[in-house]
Design a protein around this motif. Structure first.
Motif, PDB file in Angstrom:
ATOM      1  N   CYS A  14     -12.173   1.009 -11.427  1.00 40.57           N
ATOM      2  CA  CYS A  14     -11.000   1.742 -10.821  1.00 40.57           C
ATOM      3  C   CYS A  14     -11.357   2.111  -9.361  1.00 40.57           C
ATOM      4  O   CYS A  14     -12.344   2.182  -8.842  1.00 40.57           O
ATOM      5  CB  CYS A  14     -10.580   2.954 -11.527  1.00 40.57           C
ATOM      6  SG  CYS A  14     -10.021   2.583 -13.187  1.00 40.57           S
ATOM      7  N   VAL A  15     -10.086   2.307  -8.468  1.00 45.12           N
ATOM      8  CA  VAL A  15     -10.404   2.383  -7.038  1.00 45.12           C
ATOM      9  C   VAL A  15      -9.466   3.561  -6.792  1.00 45.12           C
ATOM     10  O   VAL A  15      -8.407   3.830  -7.261  1.00 45.12           O
ATOM     11  CB  VAL A  15     -10.076   1.052  -6.099  1.00 45.12           C
ATOM     12  CG1 VAL A  15      -8.500   0.830  -6.353  1.00 45.12           C
ATOM     13  CG2 VAL A  15     -10.447   1.345  -4.665  1.00 45.12           C
ATOM     14  N   VAL A  50      -0.510   1.575  -6.122  1.00 42.97           N
ATOM     15  CA  VAL A  50      -0.042   1.423  -4.533  1.00 42.97           C
ATOM     16  C   VAL A  50       0.450   2.566  -3.760  1.00 42.97           C
ATOM     17  O   VAL A  50       0.308   2.581  -2.834  1.00 42.97           O
ATOM     18  CB  VAL A  50       0.724   0.193  -4.583  1.00 42.97           C
ATOM     19  CG1 VAL A  50       1.600  -0.230  -3.381  1.00 42.97           C
ATOM     20  CG2 VAL A  50       0.073  -0.992  -5.350  1.00 42.97           C
ATOM     21  N   ASN A  51       0.906   3.497  -4.714  1.00 41.31           N
ATOM     22  CA  ASN A  51       1.508   4.698  -4.277  1.00 41.31           C
ATOM     23  C   ASN A  51       0.751   5.728  -3.909  1.00 41.31           C
ATOM     24  O   ASN A  51       1.192   6.638  -2.985  1.00 41.31           O
ATOM     25  CB  ASN A  51       2.827   4.991  -5.095  1.00 41.31           C
ATOM     26  CG  ASN A  51       3.916   4.168  -5.347  1.00 41.31           C
ATOM     27  OD1 ASN A  51       4.208   3.329  -4.403  1.00 41.31           O
ATOM     28  ND2 ASN A  51       4.507   4.055  -6.343  1.00 41.31           N
ATOM     29  N   CYS A  57      -6.301  -1.050  -0.659  1.00 41.49           N
ATOM     30  CA  CYS A  57      -7.211  -1.404  -1.261  1.00 41.49           C
ATOM     31  C   CYS A  57      -6.488  -2.638  -2.331  1.00 41.49           C
ATOM     32  O   CYS A  57      -7.004  -3.792  -2.273  1.00 41.49           O
ATOM     33  CB  CYS A  57      -7.759  -0.406  -2.406  1.00 41.49           C
ATOM     34  SG  CYS A  57      -8.866   0.683  -1.621  1.00 41.49           S
ATOM     35  N   TYR A  58      -5.112  -2.330  -2.597  1.00 42.54           N
ATOM     36  CA  TYR A  58      -4.385  -3.412  -3.312  1.00 42.54           C
ATOM     37  C   TYR A  58      -4.229  -4.773  -2.502  1.00 42.54           C
ATOM     38  O   TYR A  58      -4.303  -5.695  -2.735  1.00 42.54           O
ATOM     39  CB  TYR A  58      -2.921  -2.733  -3.621  1.00 42.54           C
ATOM     40  CG  TYR A  58      -2.047  -3.662  -4.193  1.00 42.54           C
ATOM     41  CD1 TYR A  58      -2.107  -4.188  -5.362  1.00 42.54           C
ATOM     42  CD2 TYR A  58      -0.685  -4.246  -3.498  1.00 42.54           C
ATOM     43  CE1 TYR A  58      -1.269  -4.938  -6.022  1.00 42.54           C
ATOM     44  CE2 TYR A  58      -0.008  -5.256  -4.118  1.00 42.54           C
ATOM     45  CZ  TYR A  58      -0.205  -5.734  -5.183  1.00 42.54           C
ATOM     46  OH  TYR A  58       0.673  -6.429  -5.636  1.00 42.54           O
ATOM     47  N   LYS A  59      -3.927  -4.425  -0.965  1.00 41.24           N
ATOM     48  CA  LYS A  59      -3.763  -5.567  -0.242  1.00 41.24           C
ATOM     49  C   LYS A  59      -5.008  -6.363  -0.197  1.00 41.24           C
ATOM     50  O   LYS A  59      -5.045  -7.523   0.096  1.00 41.24           O
ATOM     51  CB  LYS A  59      -3.315  -5.043   1.221  1.00 41.24           C
ATOM     52  CG  LYS A  59      -1.984  -4.470   1.140  1.00 41.24           C
ATOM     53  CD  LYS A  59      -1.514  -3.924   2.471  1.00 41.24           C
ATOM     54  CE  LYS A  59      -0.443  -3.162   2.574  1.00 41.24           C
ATOM     55  NZ  LYS A  59      -0.171  -2.506   4.106  1.00 41.24           N
ATOM     56  N   ILE A  60      -6.034  -5.497  -0.074  1.00 43.46           N
ATOM     57  CA  ILE A  60      -7.400  -6.219  -0.016  1.00 43.46           C
ATOM     58  C   ILE A  60      -7.759  -7.071  -1.133  1.00 43.46           C
ATOM     59  O   ILE A  60      -8.304  -8.013  -1.087  1.00 43.46           O
ATOM     60  CB  ILE A  60      -8.421  -5.235   0.231  1.00 43.46           C
ATOM     61  CG1 ILE A  60      -8.315  -4.557   1.680  1.00 43.46           C
ATOM     62  CG2 ILE A  60     -10.067  -5.581   0.119  1.00 43.46           C
ATOM     63  CD1 ILE A  60      -9.067  -3.273   1.961  1.00 43.46           C
ATOM     64  N   PHE A  61      -7.312  -6.344  -2.370  1.00 39.59           N
ATOM     65  CA  PHE A  61      -7.661  -6.964  -3.781  1.00 39.59           C
ATOM     66  C   PHE A  61      -7.076  -8.440  -3.777  1.00 39.59           C
ATOM     67  O   PHE A  61      -7.514  -9.364  -4.096  1.00 39.59           O
ATOM     68  CB  PHE A  61      -7.328  -6.101  -4.693  1.00 39.59           C
ATOM     69  CG  PHE A  61      -7.505  -6.701  -5.985  1.00 39.59           C
ATOM     70  CD1 PHE A  61      -8.705  -6.295  -6.832  1.00 39.59           C
ATOM     71  CD2 PHE A  61      -6.380  -7.246  -6.629  1.00 39.59           C
ATOM     72  CE1 PHE A  61      -8.866  -6.969  -8.106  1.00 39.59           C
ATOM     73  CE2 PHE A  61      -6.581  -7.752  -7.961  1.00 39.59           C
ATOM     74  CZ  PHE A  61      -7.992  -7.482  -8.751  1.00 39.59           C
ATOM     75  N   ASN A  62      -5.699  -8.224  -3.573  1.00 39.12           N
ATOM     76  CA  ASN A  62      -4.702  -9.482  -3.365  1.00 39.12           C
ATOM     77  C   ASN A  62      -5.416 -10.817  -2.363  1.00 39.12           C
ATOM     78  O   ASN A  62      -5.431 -11.850  -2.863  1.00 39.12           O
ATOM     79  CB  ASN A  62      -3.251  -9.538  -3.238  1.00 39.12           C
ATOM     80  CG  ASN A  62      -2.698  -8.759  -4.289  1.00 39.12           C
ATOM     81  OD1 ASN A  62      -3.216  -8.850  -5.654  1.00 39.12           O
ATOM     82  ND2 ASN A  62      -1.718  -7.688  -4.188  1.00 39.12           N
ATOM     83  N   THR A  70      -7.145  -9.086 -11.932  1.00 40.47           N
ATOM     84  CA  THR A  70      -5.900  -8.468 -12.296  1.00 40.47           C
ATOM     85  C   THR A  70      -5.789  -6.937 -11.777  1.00 40.47           C
ATOM     86  O   THR A  70      -6.746  -6.280 -11.932  1.00 40.47           O
ATOM     87  CB  THR A  70      -5.613  -8.640 -13.670  1.00 40.47           C
ATOM     88  OG1 THR A  70      -5.857  -9.975 -14.360  1.00 40.47           O
ATOM     89  CG2 THR A  70      -4.243  -7.907 -14.023  1.00 40.47           C
ATOM     90  N   TRP A  71      -4.660  -6.891 -10.916  1.00 41.31           N
ATOM     91  CA  TRP A  71      -4.517  -5.316 -10.386  1.00 41.31           C
ATOM     92  C   TRP A  71      -3.672  -4.573 -11.667  1.00 41.31           C
ATOM     93  O   TRP A  71      -2.537  -5.129 -11.777  1.00 41.31           O
ATOM     94  CB  TRP A  71      -3.846  -5.313  -8.995  1.00 41.31           C
ATOM     95  CG  TRP A  71      -3.662  -3.989  -8.578  1.00 41.31           C
ATOM     96  CD1 TRP A  71      -2.336  -3.318  -8.661  1.00 41.31           C
ATOM     97  CD2 TRP A  71      -4.233  -3.258  -7.727  1.00 41.31           C
ATOM     98  NE1 TRP A  71      -2.605  -2.057  -8.325  1.00 41.31           N
ATOM     99  CE2 TRP A  71      -3.741  -2.026  -7.642  1.00 41.31           C
ATOM    100  CE3 TRP A  71      -5.737  -3.567  -7.294  1.00 41.31           C
ATOM    101  CZ2 TRP A  71      -4.255  -0.963  -6.911  1.00 41.31           C
ATOM    102  CZ3 TRP A  71      -6.082  -2.418  -6.205  1.00 41.31           C
ATOM    103  CH2 TRP A  71      -5.455  -1.126  -6.073  1.00 41.31           C
ATOM    104  N   VAL A  72      -4.411  -3.368 -11.761  1.00 39.30           N
ATOM    105  CA  VAL A  72      -3.448  -2.950 -13.057  1.00 39.30           C
ATOM    106  C   VAL A  72      -2.989  -1.699 -12.271  1.00 39.30           C
ATOM    107  O   VAL A  72      -3.779  -0.643 -12.012  1.00 39.30           O
ATOM    108  CB  VAL A  72      -4.480  -2.347 -14.076  1.00 39.30           C
ATOM    109  CG1 VAL A  72      -3.544  -1.777 -15.158  1.00 39.30           C
ATOM    110  CG2 VAL A  72      -5.060  -3.652 -14.927  1.00 39.30           C
ATOM    111  N   GLU A  73      -1.692  -1.494 -12.412  1.00 39.54           N
ATOM    112  CA  GLU A  73      -1.099  -0.487 -11.553  1.00 39.54           C
ATOM    113  C   GLU A  73      -0.990   0.793 -12.297  1.00 39.54           C
ATOM    114  O   GLU A  73      -0.608   0.805 -13.623  1.00 39.54           O
ATOM    115  CB  GLU A  73       0.499  -0.770 -11.156  1.00 39.54           C
ATOM    116  CG  GLU A  73       1.171   0.282 -10.555  1.00 39.54           C
ATOM    117  CD  GLU A  73       0.737   0.507  -9.181  1.00 39.54           C
ATOM    118  OE1 GLU A  73       0.793   1.848  -8.688  1.00 39.54           O
ATOM    119  OE2 GLU A  73       0.156  -0.297  -8.448  1.00 39.54           O
ATOM    120  N   SER A  74      -1.787   1.905 -12.042  1.00 41.32           N
ATOM    121  CA  SER A  74      -1.601   3.140 -12.767  1.00 41.32           C
ATOM    122  C   SER A  74      -2.210   4.373 -11.689  1.00 41.32           C
ATOM    123  O   SER A  74      -3.125   4.313 -10.910  1.00 41.32           O
ATOM    124  CB  SER A  74      -3.027   3.040 -13.889  1.00 41.32           C
ATOM    125  OG  SER A  74      -3.050   4.047 -14.579  1.00 41.32           O
TER     126      SER A  74
END
Length: 126
Positions: A14-15, A50-51, A57-62, A70-74
């Motif tokens: 988790c990040v 993302v919010n 971090c999401y942009k970097i991950f992709n 897999t990015w898990v939105e939480s």
């Protein structure tokens, strides 16, 4: 264990912010994935929002991980929910083992080689 078998491991992390360290973590994951491909199929599951502070971090991950994760939105509140949601997402797929790592942990190749000697199907978590 058969030394020729490829062991499928979901790495759960988790990040929360810290995009520079997270970028290093992702690059280290790809380094491990490449250098251990003869024994392990490593897939990364990352919980983040993302919010919250995780948008960068999401942009970097992709950009870095592509099809290897897999990015898990939480949301981050509570943090345990983020970890749990990420693990539940990984459990929907077929893996031999699950490994929980902090997003600033950098395990060595020798650690994985040591694990390989003891993987006998008795444990689901490393």
């Amino acid at each position: 264990m058969d030394d020729r078998r490829i062991v499928k491991i979901a790495i759960i992390t988790c990040v929360y912010g810290r995009p520079l360290i997270f970028r290093l973590f992702l690059k280290w994951f790809l380094f491990l994935r490449y250098n251990l491909a003869d024994r392990f199929d490593l897939r990364l599951y990352c919980g983040g929002s993302v919010n919250d502070q995780d948008g960068e971090c999401y942009k970097i991950f992709n950009a870095i991980i592509g099809n290897f994760g897999t990015w898990v939105e939480s949301s981050n509140e509570p943090l345990g929910k983020k970890w749990n949601n990420t693990l539940v997402s990984a459990k929907e797929r077929e893996f031999d083992y699950f490994m929980i790592l902090g997003s600033d942990d950098f395990p060595s190749i020798s650690l994985f080689n040591t694990y390989f000697q003891y993987l006998d199907g008795k444990y689901n978590f490393i």
